[in-house]
Write a protein that holds these residues in place. Structure first.
Motif, PDB file in Angstrom:
ATOM      1  N   GLY A  94      -7.764  -5.584  -8.301  1.00 34.54           N
ATOM      2  CA  GLY A  94      -6.303  -5.617  -8.399  1.00 34.54           C
ATOM      3  C   GLY A  94      -5.808  -5.077  -9.726  1.00 34.54           C
ATOM      4  N   GLY A  95      -6.631  -5.285 -10.780  1.00 33.30           N
ATOM      5  CA  GLY A  95      -6.268  -4.780 -12.108  1.00 33.30           C
ATOM      6  C   GLY A  95      -6.135  -3.270 -12.139  1.00 33.30           C
ATOM      7  N   VAL A  96      -6.975  -2.587 -11.369  1.00 31.64           N
ATOM      8  CA  VAL A  96      -6.881  -1.123 -11.285  1.00 31.64           C
ATOM      9  C   VAL A  96      -5.517  -0.737 -10.721  1.00 31.64           C
ATOM     10  CG1 VAL A  96      -7.829   0.942 -10.184  1.00 31.64           C
ATOM     11  CG2 VAL A  96      -9.379  -0.829 -11.038  1.00 31.64           C
ATOM     12  N   GLY A  97      -5.126  -1.478  -9.664  1.00 33.83           N
ATOM     13  CA  GLY A  97      -3.818  -1.219  -9.049  1.00 33.83           C
ATOM     14  C   GLY A  97      -2.675  -1.473 -10.027  1.00 33.83           C
ATOM     15  N   ILE A  98      -2.794  -2.524 -10.848  1.00 30.19           N
ATOM     16  CA  ILE A  98      -1.737  -2.840 -11.815  1.00 30.19           C
ATOM     17  C   ILE A  98      -1.606  -1.725 -12.855  1.00 30.19           C
ATOM     18  CG2 ILE A  98      -1.112  -4.423 -13.709  1.00 30.19           C
ATOM     19  CD1 ILE A  98      -2.294  -6.694 -12.020  1.00 30.19           C
ATOM     20  N   VAL A  99      -2.776  -1.264 -13.355  1.00 27.56           N
ATOM     21  CA  VAL A  99      -2.757  -0.189 -14.361  1.00 27.56           C
ATOM     22  C   VAL A  99      -2.106   1.068 -13.776  1.00 27.56           C
ATOM     23  CG1 VAL A  99      -4.201   1.402 -15.693  1.00 27.56           C
ATOM     24  CG2 VAL A  99      -4.731  -1.044 -15.664  1.00 27.56           C
ATOM     25  N   LEU A 100      -2.527   1.436 -12.552  1.00 28.76           N
ATOM     26  CA  LEU A 100      -1.978   2.648 -11.926  1.00 28.76           C
ATOM     27  C   LEU A 100      -0.483   2.485 -11.634  1.00 28.76           C
ATOM     28  CD1 LEU A 100      -4.853   3.604  -9.450  1.00 28.76           C
ATOM     29  CD2 LEU A 100      -4.303   4.648 -11.663  1.00 28.76           C
ATOM     30  N   ALA A 101      -0.093   1.295 -11.179  1.00 29.38           N
ATOM     31  CA  ALA A 101       1.323   1.067 -10.852  1.00 29.38           C
ATOM     32  C   ALA A 101       2.205   1.093 -12.087  1.00 29.38           C
ATOM     33  CB  ALA A 101       1.467  -0.270 -10.129  1.00 29.38           C
ATOM     34  N   SER A 102       1.606   0.798 -13.256  1.00 34.58           N
ATOM     35  CA  SER A 102       2.408   0.778 -14.481  1.00 34.58           C
ATOM     36  C   SER A 102       2.618   2.173 -15.069  1.00 34.58           C
ATOM     37  CB  SER A 102       1.741  -0.133 -15.528  1.00 34.58           C
ATOM     38  OG  SER A 102       0.516   0.437 -15.936  1.00 34.58           O
ATOM     39  N   LEU A 103       1.912   3.178 -14.549  1.00 38.11           N
ATOM     40  CA  LEU A 103       2.094   4.552 -15.057  1.00 38.11           C
ATOM     41  C   LEU A 103       3.462   5.108 -14.661  1.00 38.11           C
ATOM     42  CD1 LEU A 103      -1.415   6.053 -14.132  1.00 38.11           C
ATOM     43  CD2 LEU A 103      -0.600   5.406 -16.416  1.00 38.11           C
ATOM     44  N   PRO A 104       4.078   5.917 -15.525  1.00 37.79           N
ATOM     45  CA  PRO A 104       5.369   6.523 -15.164  1.00 37.79           C
ATOM     46  C   PRO A 104       5.278   7.368 -13.896  1.00 37.79           C
ATOM     47  CG  PRO A 104       4.870   6.880 -17.492  1.00 37.79           C
ATOM     48  CD  PRO A 104       3.644   6.283 -16.876  1.00 37.79           C
ATOM     49  N   GLN A 105       4.106   7.973 -13.691  1.00 36.00           N
ATOM     50  CA  GLN A 105       3.924   8.812 -12.494  1.00 36.00           C
ATOM     51  C   GLN A 105       4.062   8.015 -11.195  1.00 36.00           C
ATOM     52  OE1 GLN A 105       2.102   8.866 -15.190  1.00 36.00           O
ATOM     53  NE2 GLN A 105       2.090  10.985 -15.915  1.00 36.00           N
ATOM     54  N   ALA A 106       3.820   6.713 -11.284  1.00 32.87           N
ATOM     55  CA  ALA A 106       3.896   5.879 -10.069  1.00 32.87           C
ATOM     56  C   ALA A 106       5.329   5.675  -9.609  1.00 32.87           C
ATOM     57  CB  ALA A 106       3.232   4.529 -10.327  1.00 32.87           C
ATOM     58  N   GLU A 107       6.272   6.023 -10.485  1.00 27.60           N
ATOM     59  CA  GLU A 107       7.683   5.835 -10.148  1.00 27.60           C
ATOM     60  C   GLU A 107       8.091   6.673  -8.944  1.00 27.60           C
ATOM     61  OE1 GLU A 107      10.062   6.381 -13.601  1.00 27.60           O
ATOM     62  OE2 GLU A 107      11.873   5.608 -12.669  1.00 27.60           O
ATOM     63  N   ALA A 108       7.368   7.815  -8.768  1.00 28.54           N
ATOM     64  CA  ALA A 108       7.719   8.712  -7.667  1.00 28.54           C
ATOM     65  C   ALA A 108       7.298   8.156  -6.311  1.00 28.54           C
ATOM     66  CB  ALA A 108       7.060  10.078  -7.895  1.00 28.54           C
ATOM     67  N   LEU A 109       6.366   7.188  -6.338  1.00 30.04           N
ATOM     68  CA  LEU A 109       5.892   6.618  -5.071  1.00 30.04           C
ATOM     69  C   LEU A 109       6.990   5.799  -4.417  1.00 30.04           C
ATOM     70  CD1 LEU A 109       2.312   5.405  -6.076  1.00 30.04           C
ATOM     71  CD2 LEU A 109       2.887   7.352  -4.623  1.00 30.04           C
ATOM     72  N   GLN A 110       7.175   6.026  -3.151  1.00 29.48           N
ATOM     73  CA  GLN A 110       8.196   5.278  -2.413  1.00 29.48           C
ATOM     74  C   GLN A 110       7.561   4.607  -1.212  1.00 29.48           C
ATOM     75  OE1 GLN A 110      11.510   4.885  -3.215  1.00 29.48           O
ATOM     76  NE2 GLN A 110      11.094   5.971  -5.121  1.00 29.48           N
ATOM     77  N   PHE A 111       7.624   3.301  -1.180  1.00 25.16           N
ATOM     78  CA  PHE A 111       7.165   2.579   0.012  1.00 25.16           C
ATOM     79  C   PHE A 111       7.871   1.228   0.070  1.00 25.16           C
ATOM     80  CE2 PHE A 111       4.156   1.842  -3.409  1.00 25.16           C
ATOM     81  CZ  PHE A 111       4.039   0.464  -3.428  1.00 25.16           C
ATOM     82  N   THR A 112       7.891   0.694   1.248  1.00 20.55           N
ATOM     83  CA  THR A 112       8.541  -0.612   1.408  1.00 20.55           C
ATOM     84  C   THR A 112       7.509  -1.708   1.145  1.00 20.55           C
ATOM     85  OG1 THR A 112       8.071  -0.546   3.761  1.00 20.55           O
ATOM     86  CG2 THR A 112      10.228   0.205   3.074  1.00 20.55           C
ATOM     87  N   ALA A 113       7.984  -2.823   0.590  1.00 18.82           N
ATOM     88  CA  ALA A 113       7.065  -3.926   0.282  1.00 18.82           C
ATOM     89  C   ALA A 113       6.618  -4.602   1.576  1.00 18.82           C
ATOM     90  CB  ALA A 113       7.750  -4.926  -0.640  1.00 18.82           C
TER      91      ALA A 113
END
Lengths: 153, 73
Positions: A94-113
């Motif tokens: 899960g930590g890998v996901g947190i690190v990746l989600a915190s990147l500015p590049q992740a802002e472009a990702l669009q999905f519903t929770a």
């Protein structure tokens, strides 16, 4: 399975049913008050579900304590190992996901929770749930490995 | 309790022999010790080292001192 676990399972089921029935009864009462305009619907739902969640989680902790006290020391060791190694491993994934989600590049990702929601609280809940599921998966894998490696045959 | 394994030591025990001498099943021994049959199996096969309290219970059930039941590998 230890004979001492059956009373724990029975009482847990009874407790769960009692919580559900109590919530249903209180919910009907609150619904009546909402329909009469005595209380606000959103506040009533939030209050009722908060009480339900807190009571349910306290109940889960009580069951966990009773479960750990009913099993023998080897079974306890399996759960301790599973919680540490499985939980930590799941958290690392899960930590890998947190690190990746915190990147500015992740802002472009669009999905519903979930349920089509895109609000911050829904994302927070989805993230917490995903982390919990990863830790639980790790827990189950390590528990099965620990237990089967020592008790089979 | 796997302190022995952590220190690179492993334990031997005579549980299976002592149980066989008394014609006890694993379930009988498990009942006497207050543990599950799977735990008795894990103890007998050396895949699980008991805690000190359980080792004392085992010694009491068999009427032998701990050191005559458990030994270092």
């Amino acid at each position: 399975m230890s004979k001492r676990l059956w009373p724990v399972i029975g009482k847990s089921l009874l407790g769960l049913i009692a919580i559900m029935v109590a919530t249903l009864i209180v919910g009907i009462g609150v619904g009546f008050l909402v329909a009469r305009g005595v209380v606000d619907e959103d506040n009533a739902i939030l209050t009722l579900m908060t009480i339900f969640a807190v009571v349910l989680m306290i109940g889960a902790m009580v069951v966990s304590v009773a479960w750990m006290r009913a099993i023998d020391e080897a079974a306890r060791e399996a759960h301790k190992a599973a919680w540490f190694w499985g939980g930590c491993s799941g958290m690392a994934v899960g930590g890998v996901g947190i690190v990746l989600a915190s990147l500015p590049q992740a802002e472009a990702l669009q999905f519903t929770a979930f349920d089509g929601r895109t609000d911050p609280v829904a994302y927070m809940a989805a993230g917490a749930f995903a982390m919990m599921m990863l830790m639980t998966l790790g827990y189950v894998i390590v528990w099965a490995w620990w237990w089967l490696a020592r008790t089979r045959g | 309790m796997v302190a022995g394994a952590d220190a690179g030591l492993s334990m031997n025990n005579r549980l299976k022999v002592l149980r066989a001498e008394r014609n006890w099943s694993q379930a009988d021994l498990a009942d006497a010790l207050g543990v599950s049959r799977q735990t008795v199996n894990a103890l007998e096969t050396g895949r699980y080292d008991p805690s000190l309290p359980l080792a004392f219970r085992i010694a009491k059930v068999f009427g032998h001192p701990i050191e005559s039941i458990f030994s270092e590998d």
